[in-house]
Design a protein around this motif. Structure first.
Motif, PDB file in Angstrom:
ATOM      1  N   TYR A 171      24.006  17.199  -4.495  1.00  0.00           N
ATOM      2  CA  TYR A 171      23.277  16.752  -5.685  1.00  0.00           C
ATOM      3  C   TYR A 171      24.040  17.125  -6.954  1.00  0.00           C
ATOM      4  CZ  TYR A 171      19.395  16.540  -2.382  1.00  0.00           C
ATOM      5  OH  TYR A 171      18.607  16.268  -1.302  1.00  0.00           O
ATOM      6  N   GLU A 172      23.739  16.388  -8.007  1.00  0.00           N
ATOM      7  CA  GLU A 172      24.137  16.764  -9.356  1.00  0.00           C
ATOM      8  C   GLU A 172      22.872  17.164 -10.099  1.00  0.00           C
ATOM      9  OE1 GLU A 172      26.432  14.967 -13.299  1.00  0.00           O
ATOM     10  OE2 GLU A 172      25.619  13.615 -11.776  1.00  0.00           O
ATOM     11  N   LEU A 202      23.685  12.623  -4.369  1.00  0.00           N
ATOM     12  CA  LEU A 202      25.047  12.137  -4.161  1.00  0.00           C
ATOM     13  C   LEU A 202      25.323  11.743  -2.711  1.00  0.00           C
ATOM     14  CD1 LEU A 202      26.977  14.717  -6.388  1.00  0.00           C
ATOM     15  CD2 LEU A 202      26.116  12.448  -7.013  1.00  0.00           C
ATOM     16  N   MET A 220      26.923  20.913  -9.943  1.00  0.00           N
ATOM     17  CA  MET A 220      26.904  20.399  -8.586  1.00  0.00           C
ATOM     18  C   MET A 220      26.178  21.381  -7.666  1.00  0.00           C
ATOM     19  SD  MET A 220      28.388  17.614  -9.180  1.00  0.00           S
ATOM     20  CE  MET A 220      28.473  17.018  -7.502  1.00  0.00           C
TER      21      MET A 220
END
Length: 281
Positions: free
Chosen positions: A11-12, A252, A68
């Protein structure tokens, strides 16, 4: 049998956010975890939680800094299943039903059994055997609903699927659950790691409550029924989501894997004339 399972989530994080992660394999009488490992990069505060009746294990993760986030899980799971003769898999009368099972008779967000009552009774109401009734539902979904990646989204319900006749494993499971409930058969969502699934991914199917046992069914026919490692069960996908985020987050990537760790695996599928149901409990 033993299976090596694993999952990764990336994930961001755009602002302070909280995650509920649901990728841990369950501890059950029929599923033992020989070893497991869970890592978060970079490190964040995490807390493991369990659902009230053991339907799932959660990780609550608090990400206070943007950036991140990579989550990795792996485990060696040992599972055992049992085959139960079909003549022992009758419908359970409501008066004798355990209270923990009753919620799986009700309509839920993605499984609107009340809207599918007429459809279910017209197509399957004439079948006397409860087990054969669920087999017929499973086969109808497989034969009439196209497995089509990208054809649905997180809002798609069982009613949408029977209308559009396309979906993925999540939608197949929701439709099976809704049709069972419309016929007064308790049914619940099952998510797990799946051996021999191509391409590898998290997999959804469903369990129907027959003869006092939760019996597994997979309308996709994509995997052996004895090749699953259970992650969670629930009323539908809303109860068993792999990840739920509270905050601004970009997803992501998601990966999953399930490999045999033993030799001698004999896959089990339901076919015409199947005389037994398979249970993971």
């Amino acid at each position: 049998m033993r299976f090596k399972v694993g999952g990764t989530l990336a994930y961001e994080v755009l602002e302070p956010s909280t995650f509920i992660i649901n990728i841990h394999a369950l501890h059950t009488p029929a599923q033992t975890l020989v070893e497991e490992r869970f890592t978060v990069d970079p490190a964040h505060h995490i807390e493991e939680l369990s659902a009230a009746h053991g339907e799932s294990r959660f990780i609550r993760l608090d990400a206070q800094q943007p950036g991140m986030l990579n989550i990795t899980y792996s485990a060696l799971a040992e599972t055992s299943v049992k085959l139960i003769p079909a003549d022992q898999l009758a419908s359970v009368q409501l008066m004798g039903m355990d209270t923990s099972v009753i919620p799986y008779l009700y309509p839920s967000r993605y499984c609107q059994s009340d809207k599918l009552y007429r459809f279910a009774h017209n197509h399957f109401g004439h079948i006397d055997s409860a087990f054969e009734k669920v087999l017929a539902i499973t086969d109808w979904i497989h034969d009439h609903v196209e497995y089509l990646s990208g054809s649905t989204n997180s809002q798609t319900s069982a009613y949408d699927t029977v209308t559009e006749l396309a979906g993925v494993c999540r939608d197949f499971a929701h439709l099976g659950i809704a049709l069972c409930r419309a016929l007064d058969i308790p049914a619940r969502y099952f998510t797990g790691y799946a051996c021999q699934l191509n391409p590898p991914d998290f997999h959804a199917c469903f369990e129907a409550y027959l003869g006092g046992n939760w019996i597994i069914f997979d309308p996709t026919h994509l995997i052996p029924l004895n090749g699953l490692v259970k992650i969670a069960t629930g009323r539908d996908a809303a109860d068993a989501s792999i990840a739920t985020m509270f905050g601004r987050v970009n997803g992501l990537s998601v990966t999953a894997s399930c490999e045999l760790a033993d030799e001698g695996f004999e896959p089990i599928y339901y076919v015409d004339g199947q005389l037994s149901g398979l249970s993971y409990l």
